[in-house]
Design an enzyme around this catalytic site. Structure first.
Site, PDB file in Angstrom:
ATOM      1  CD  GLU A 110      -2.861   0.867   2.547  1.00  0.00           C
ATOM      2  OE1 GLU A 110      -3.201  -0.278   2.910  1.00  0.00           O
ATOM      3  OE2 GLU A 110      -3.249   1.894   3.133  1.00  0.00           O
ATOM      4  CG  ASP A 112      -1.895   4.659   2.669  1.00  0.00           C
ATOM      5  OD1 ASP A 112      -2.676   4.178   1.864  1.00  0.00           O
ATOM      6  OD2 ASP A 112      -1.495   4.063   3.691  1.00  0.00           O
ATOM      7  CD  GLU A 114      -4.156   7.400   5.502  1.00  0.00           C
ATOM      8  OE1 GLU A 114      -4.930   6.434   5.476  1.00  0.00           O
ATOM      9  OE2 GLU A 114      -3.330   7.590   6.423  1.00  0.00           O
TER      10      GLU A 114
END
Ligand SMILES: *[C@@H]1O[C@H](CO)[C@@H](O)[C@H](O)[C@H]1NC(C)=O
Ligand SMILES: *[C@@H]1O[C@H](CO)[C@@H](O)[C@H](O)[C@H]1NC(C)=O
Length: 298
Positions: A110, A112, A114
């Site tokens: 993953e 990310d 955010e």
């Protein structure tokens, strides 16, 4: 120079591959359009995806009832992934807006972006994280050098077999290089889908959960546009097809593998002036820093 090296590598790889006769080339997707529906599906609450500006802009909305999420139809192994984002204006405390890549399963990879919302006038924080073979815990948080509510800015990931690099408006903010030779997992064997989502994360996102979401200010709207994916479509029946540099795969260029001096300057500027949390220096969580924290960039 970097280009020549890449081309040379390609020639070497190509011929080795032809001799083996088993490894094909991956399918290269080039996507630069606003017609998102040919590339994405809504996987959570379609009513909270609004389309504006004649289909140019997607508005992802948090209401008291729900957030929403988009997932790419394809998964990808290596490439470039970008979006232009303008975040919830005014009061966004407790709202999380994300753009990320992820594979499935308990050994998932993953990458990310955010964005942690905040009260009116208070700054957004950007948290990035990277998981490899199910292991994450690599949070970094930065303040931004602009207010991401005011305008669209470009957030992007370039991912190749050697490095994952993250950029804001073409400024390098993060690097994760491959240290598999030293026994560390690196995302290079599973396809990742591209996601965009918005949701209520008020239990932790804003000042550690102290500022609750104020639904009297809802709906909370983040705007997404200009998705760009130049990337290799992952095919589980031929999982190594994307693994070798191919003609036209600009994301394999040398400058996206080993980090050039001007990019290191950008990284150092961000780390010195904007970074407010780095897992690498959190010696309560990590008495011994994770390997990539002390390994020099190469
Ligand atoms: C929200 O911010 C915009 C500017 O970004 C402003 O025009 C608008 O009046 C604000 N709305 C509220 C409810 O404060
Ligand atoms: C929200 O604003 C406060 C006060 O300026 C700041 O300390 C905090 O880092 C901001 N961001 C988050 C996610 O809490």
């Amino acid at each position: 120079m970097g280009y020549l090296v890449t081309r040379l590598l390609f020639v070497l790889m190509c011929c080795a591959m032809m001799m083996k006769g088993s490894v094909g080339q991956g399918t290269i997707a080039t996507f630069q359009e606003s017609a998102y529906s040919s590339q994405f599906q809504v996987v959570w609450q379609p009513n909270n995806v609004w389309i504006s500006n004649q289909g140019q802009v997607l508005e992802l909305v948090v209401t008291q009832q729900s957030g929403t999420a988009l997932q790419s139809l394809n998964s990808y192994l290596f490439g470039s992934f970008r979006v232009d984002l303008k975040l919830v204006p005014n009061d966004s405390a407790g709202v999380l807006t994300s753009f990320y890549l992820s594979s499935n399963g308990d050994r998932h990879d993953e990458v990310d972006f955010e964005f942690l919302g905040n009260s009116t006038g208070q700054p957004y924080v950007l948290q990035t994280n990277i998981f490899a073979a199910g292991v994450g815990g690599r949070e970094q948080r930065i303040n931004l050098w602009f207010d991401p509510r005011d305008d669209f800015h470009t957030y992007s990931v370039i991912w190749n077999p050697t490095a994952i690099t993250l950029y804001i408006d073409n400024v390098l903010i993060r690097v994760f290089q491959n240290h598999e030779a030293q026994g560390q997992a690196y995302p290079n064997a599973q396809g990742m889908n591209v996601y965009s989502s918005v949701f209520d994360a008020s239990s932790w996102a804003t000042q550690g959960g102290l500022v609750p979401i104020d639904f009297s200010q809802a709906p909370f709207v983040s705007s997404y546009t200009n998705y760009g994916m130049d990337s290799c479509i992952f095919d589980a029946t031929n999982p190594t097809a994307c693994s070798y540099p191919q003609a036209g795969t600009w994301w394999n260029a040398q400058e996206y593998q080993s980090i050039p001096a001007n990019r290191i300057d950008q990284l150092q500027w961000v780390q010195a002036d904007y970074m407010i949390y780095n897992y690498c220096t959190d010696n309560v969580r990590y008495p011994t820093p994770p390997f990539e924290c002390t390994a020099p960039l190469y």
